[in-house]
Scaffold this motif. Structure first.
Motif, PDB file in Angstrom:
ATOM      1  N   GLU A  77       1.068  -1.085   0.559  1.00  0.00           N
ATOM      2  CA  GLU A  77      -0.132  -0.282   0.344  1.00  0.00           C
ATOM      3  C   GLU A  77       0.816   1.054  -0.151  1.00  0.00           C
ATOM      4  N   PHE A  78       2.064   1.118   0.566  1.00  0.00           N
ATOM      5  CA  PHE A  78       2.786   2.524   1.007  1.00  0.00           C
ATOM      6  C   PHE A  78       3.801   2.676  -0.764  1.00  0.00           C
ATOM      7  N   LYS A  79       3.361   1.848  -1.126  1.00  0.00           N
ATOM      8  CA  LYS A  79       4.633   1.690  -2.103  1.00  0.00           C
ATOM      9  C   LYS A  79       3.661   2.411  -3.492  1.00  0.00           C
ATOM     10  N   GLU A  80       2.342   1.048  -3.588  1.00  0.00           N
ATOM     11  CA  GLU A  80       1.466   2.279  -4.656  1.00  0.00           C
ATOM     12  C   GLU A  80       1.403   4.283  -4.512  1.00  0.00           C
ATOM     13  N   HIS A  81       0.902   4.498  -3.013  1.00  0.00           N
ATOM     14  CA  HIS A  81       1.235   5.743  -3.045  1.00  0.00           C
ATOM     15  C   HIS A  81       2.431   6.571  -3.275  1.00  0.00           C
ATOM     16  N   LEU A  82       4.363   6.418  -3.165  1.00  0.00           N
ATOM     17  CA  LEU A  82       4.567   6.321  -3.496  1.00  0.00           C
ATOM     18  C   LEU A  82       4.946   6.743  -4.966  1.00  0.00           C
ATOM     19  N   ASP A  83       4.314   4.958  -5.683  1.00  0.00           N
ATOM     20  CA  ASP A  83       4.565   5.088  -6.812  1.00  0.00           C
ATOM     21  C   ASP A  83       3.341   6.257  -7.591  1.00  0.00           C
ATOM     22  N   SER A  84       2.383   7.072  -6.720  1.00  0.00           N
ATOM     23  CA  SER A  84       1.698   7.604  -7.697  1.00  0.00           C
ATOM     24  C   SER A  84       2.057   9.248  -8.032  1.00  0.00           C
ATOM     25  N   ILE A  85       2.854   9.227  -6.914  1.00  0.00           N
ATOM     26  CA  ILE A  85       3.630  10.912  -6.866  1.00  0.00           C
ATOM     27  C   ILE A  85       4.709  10.326  -8.203  1.00  0.00           C
ATOM     28  N   SER A  86       4.803  11.598  -8.956  1.00  0.00           N
ATOM     29  CA  SER A  86       5.645  10.712 -10.118  1.00  0.00           C
ATOM     30  C   SER A  86       7.118  10.903  -9.817  1.00  0.00           C
ATOM     31  N   PHE A  87       7.170  12.436  -8.696  1.00  0.00           N
ATOM     32  CA  PHE A  87       8.655  12.436  -8.679  1.00  0.00           C
ATOM     33  C   PHE A  87       8.879  11.020  -8.032  1.00  0.00           C
ATOM     34  N   LEU A  88       8.386  10.481  -7.173  1.00  0.00           N
ATOM     35  CA  LEU A  88       8.803   9.522  -6.597  1.00  0.00           C
ATOM     36  C   LEU A  88       8.192   7.523  -7.007  1.00  0.00           C
ATOM     37  N   LYS A  89       7.625   7.938  -8.217  1.00  0.00           N
ATOM     38  CA  LYS A  89       7.598   6.738  -8.859  1.00  0.00           C
ATOM     39  C   LYS A  89       8.562   5.529  -9.059  1.00  0.00           C
ATOM     40  N   ASP A  90       8.653   4.232  -8.162  1.00  0.00           N
ATOM     41  CA  ASP A  90       9.680   3.199  -8.539  1.00  0.00           C
ATOM     42  C   ASP A  90      11.200   3.380  -8.053  1.00  0.00           C
ATOM     43  N   ILE A  91      11.123   4.440  -6.838  1.00  0.00           N
ATOM     44  CA  ILE A  91      12.252   4.981  -5.974  1.00  0.00           C
ATOM     45  C   ILE A  91      12.827   3.870  -5.434  1.00  0.00           C
ATOM     46  N   ARG A  92      14.334   3.727  -5.619  1.00  0.00           N
ATOM     47  CA  ARG A  92      15.047   3.246  -4.440  1.00  0.00           C
ATOM     48  C   ARG A  92      14.151   2.794  -3.014  1.00  0.00           C
ATOM     49  N   LEU A  93      13.885   2.109  -2.633  1.00  0.00           N
ATOM     50  CA  LEU A  93      14.193   2.057  -0.981  1.00  0.00           C
ATOM     51  C   LEU A  93      14.991   1.260   0.012  1.00  0.00           C
ATOM     52  N   ASN A  94      15.553   2.291   0.771  1.00  0.00           N
ATOM     53  CA  ASN A  94      16.768   1.532   1.350  1.00  0.00           C
ATOM     54  C   ASN A  94      16.024   0.178   2.571  1.00  0.00           C
ATOM     55  N   ILE A  95      15.606  -0.582   2.516  1.00  0.00           N
ATOM     56  CA  ILE A  95      16.125  -1.582   3.946  1.00  0.00           C
ATOM     57  C   ILE A  95      16.623  -1.846   4.388  1.00  0.00           C
ATOM     58  N   ALA A  96      16.652  -1.110   5.712  1.00  0.00           N
ATOM     59  CA  ALA A  96      17.600  -1.544   6.940  1.00  0.00           C
ATOM     60  C   ALA A  96      17.676  -3.316   7.061  1.00  0.00           C
ATOM     61  N   VAL A  97      19.332  -3.065   7.204  1.00  0.00           N
ATOM     62  CA  VAL A  97      19.884  -4.313   7.014  1.00  0.00           C
ATOM     63  C   VAL A  97      19.764  -5.178   8.433  1.00  0.00           C
ATOM     64  N   GLU A  98      19.154  -4.318   9.829  1.00  0.00           N
ATOM     65  CA  GLU A  98      18.896  -5.274  11.165  1.00  0.00           C
ATOM     66  C   GLU A  98      17.618  -4.125  11.229  1.00  0.00           C
ATOM     67  N   GLN A  99      16.051  -5.403  11.544  1.00  0.00           N
ATOM     68  CA  GLN A  99      14.629  -4.897  11.792  1.00  0.00           C
ATOM     69  C   GLN A  99      14.530  -4.271  12.807  1.00  0.00           C
ATOM     70  N   ASP A 100      13.992  -3.496  13.417  1.00  0.00           N
ATOM     71  CA  ASP A 100      13.386  -2.696  14.867  1.00  0.00           C
ATOM     72  C   ASP A 100      12.078  -3.047  15.003  1.00  0.00           C
ATOM     73  N   ASN A 101      10.757  -3.152  15.378  1.00  0.00           N
ATOM     74  CA  ASN A 101       9.718  -2.814  15.439  1.00  0.00           C
ATOM     75  C   ASN A 101       9.718  -1.345  15.937  1.00  0.00           C
ATOM     76  N   LYS A 102      10.630  -1.029  16.865  1.00  0.00           N
ATOM     77  CA  LYS A 102      10.692   0.158  17.606  1.00  0.00           C
ATOM     78  C   LYS A 102      11.425   1.371  16.657  1.00  0.00           C
ATOM     79  N   SER A 103      12.270   1.287  15.794  1.00  0.00           N
ATOM     80  CA  SER A 103      12.998   1.541  15.251  1.00  0.00           C
ATOM     81  C   SER A 103      12.673   3.749  15.530  1.00  0.00           C
TER      82      SER A 103
END
Length: 343
Positions: A77-103
């Motif tokens: 859903e989040f990615k679809e919203h980004l893609d609906s914004i012309s200059f953010l469509k298909d933008i590279r997303l840096n996904i964290a190496v280590e995840q933490d639910n409370k980052s």
């Protein structure tokens, strides 16, 4: 219509626990001329609040810089919203190496003059005339070239716990401090050397590469996606990892381990350590490196004075802070005389 965060960090942490969902920590940036940053900011907050996004997002006329987390099951859903914004469509997303639910525990979307405080006059040069972007494999190859000067575009407290082999790590507190220092140090090599730069996620190099080209550097290169994307590619493709230690990150995690090397030391006893903490005394809040032994001995404080203050009842601590003109040391980042083994 809600346009600002209304929950405390403690309330949000409790809701995250109750939800029981895994969250993804993500960062991205984009330079783009935004006509009305405030309207864009409000649109992002309204939409992302509904998607349970938390994080720190800066919007300016020059673009967006975002560090955030969201429930993993709402990523599409989040990615679809980004893609609906012309200059953010298909933008590279840096996904964290280590995840933490409370980052992140709050959603903060702020309008700023710039998405990174660089102190530069953008009217003087073409910010789109950037250096050559390199992936992890290309970066390693150029890093090994004896004709290359590799520069860490981050601050001293970031590079202290981790950096690339052979990189120059300027002893600076801010990004804006590093720009002129690096140019002065490398002024004799503007034409005969490769200037290879890296940072956390790429955003600082994006502006710095255009600036250094304007300043006369002929061969300017940058690590695309920064250390975060480099690590992803290293893990996905089995590429040799040239980064030693931890990558400092600007959320509650404070760092991600990239290699098992410990390249720094406890600021209080000098033993090998790369764990950043903030002084438990809220009037201080100094960021520094502290090992488990000193953490127990000093009760999570940076000094005996802070230890004594932190032991007082909360109301007494508030009274001591009342009327003080000096703010805490949250921006000092290890620059304190009480730390015997700071670098």
């Amino acid at each position: 219509m809600q346009l600002y965060n209304k929950l405390s960090a403690e309330e949000r942490a409790q809701l995250i626990d109750e939800a029981g969902k895994d969250r993804l920590t993500i960062s991205f940036y984009q330079y783009h001329q935004i006509g009305n940053p405030q309207v864009f900011r409000d649109h992002l907050f309204i939409t992302w609040d509904q998607l349970e996004v938390l994080g720190r997002i800066y919007v300016a006329k020059e673009g967006i810089n975002a560090q955030l987390s969201l429930p993993a099951d709402r990523f599409h859903e989040f990615k679809e919203h980004l893609d609906s914004i012309s200059f953010l469509k298909d933008i590279r997303l840096n996904i964290a190496v280590e995840q933490d639910n409370k980052s992140f525990l709050k959603l903060k979307v702020k309008v700023r003059d710039k998405i990174v405080a660089d102190g530069l006059n953008d009217d003087l040069f073409d910010v789109t005339n950037k250096g050559v972007h390199l992936d992890a494999e290309e970066f390693n190859k150029l890093l090994a070239d004896p004709n290359t000067i590799c520069v860490d575009m981050r601050n001293h407290y970031e590079s202290e716990i981790g950096h690339f082999e052979g990189a120059i790590t300027p002893d600076v507190d801010t990004f804006r401090d590093s720009l002129d220092i690096i140019e002065a140090d490398l002024k004799d090599h503007k034409e005969d050397k490769n200037l290879l730069m890296y940072c956390t996620g790429g955003i600082r190099c994006e502006k710095a590469s255009a600036y250094y080209k304007y300043k006369g550097f002929k061969n300017v290169f940058q690590l695309e996606g920064g250390i975060i994307e480099y690590t992803r590619q290293v893990n996905a493709k089995g590429i040799e990892n040239k980064f030693k230690g931890k990558n400092f990150v600007f959320d509650h995690r404070k760092s991600e381990r990239i290699s098992e090397d410990v390249v720094s030391n406890c600021h209080q006893c000098g033993e090998p350590c790369d764990t950043h903490v903030n002084c438990a005394n809220e009037a201080c809040h100094l960021l520094f490196i502290q090992c488990d032994s000193c953490k127990e001995k000093m009760e999570e404080c940076c000094s005996d004075n802070c230890k004594e203050i932190n032991a007082l009842p909360y109301e007494e601590q508030k009274e001591l802070r009342k009327g003080k003109s000096n703010s805490n040391k949250i921006f000092k980042k290890g620059r304190s005389e009480v730390l015997k083994f700071k670098k």
